[in-house]
Design a protein around this motif. Sequence first.
Motif, PDB file in Angstrom:
ATOM      1  N   TYR A   6       0.828  -1.205   0.000  1.00 42.28           N
ATOM      2  CA  TYR A   6       0.000   0.000   0.000  1.00 42.28           C
ATOM      3  C   TYR A   6       0.864   1.256   0.000  1.00 42.28           C
ATOM      4  N   THR A  74      -8.176   6.522  -2.660  1.00 37.77           N
ATOM      5  CA  THR A  74      -7.093   6.569  -1.682  1.00 37.77           C
ATOM      6  C   THR A  74      -7.487   7.378  -0.455  1.00 37.77           C
ATOM      7  N   LEU A  77      -9.974   5.320   1.613  1.00 38.22           N
ATOM      8  CA  LEU A  77      -9.274   4.246   2.337  1.00 38.22           C
ATOM      9  C   LEU A  77      -8.499   4.794   3.525  1.00 38.22           C
ATOM     10  N   LEU A  78      -7.848   5.937   3.344  1.00 35.62           N
ATOM     11  CA  LEU A  78      -7.118   6.530   4.465  1.00 35.62           C
ATOM     12  C   LEU A  78      -8.060   6.967   5.582  1.00 35.62           C
ATOM     13  N   LEU A  80     -11.003   5.613   6.267  1.00 40.92           N
ATOM     14  CA  LEU A  80     -11.593   4.432   6.903  1.00 40.92           C
ATOM     15  C   LEU A  80     -10.596   3.640   7.755  1.00 40.92           C
ATOM     16  N   PHE A  81      -9.419   3.442   7.221  1.00 35.97           N
ATOM     17  CA  PHE A  81      -8.463   2.557   7.891  1.00 35.97           C
ATOM     18  C   PHE A  81      -7.269   3.257   8.517  1.00 35.97           C
ATOM     19  N   GLY A  82      -7.224   4.568   8.423  1.00 37.19           N
ATOM     20  CA  GLY A  82      -6.152   5.317   9.071  1.00 37.19           C
ATOM     21  C   GLY A  82      -4.911   5.213   8.339  1.00 37.19           C
TER      22      GLY A  82
END
Length: 82
Positions: A6, A74, A77-78, A80-82
Amino acid sequence: MAFTLYSLIQAAILCVNAVAVLHEERFLSKIGWGADHGIGGFGDEPGIKSQLLNLIRSVRTVMRVPLIAVNSVTIVLLLLFG
C-alpha cells in the motif's frame, strides 16, 4: 511507516500526481523546459529532454480523469483505515 504494498502504491500515486500538476508555461518554461517544437528529420532520435516533455504531456492528457478516481479511493481508504 512500514514498507508495504500500500505504501508503494501510495508513493507511485504521489509521483504521478506531481507530474500531472506540472504547468508548462508557469514552471517548465522558467527552467528552460518549455514547449520546444523543433522537429527533427526522419530517423533522428529524439533527445532525453524531448522524451521527458512528451512523457509529461502524455501523463497530463491520459491520467487526468483516472487520477481523480484513484485519489478519491485513496482518500476514502485513508479515512476508513487510518
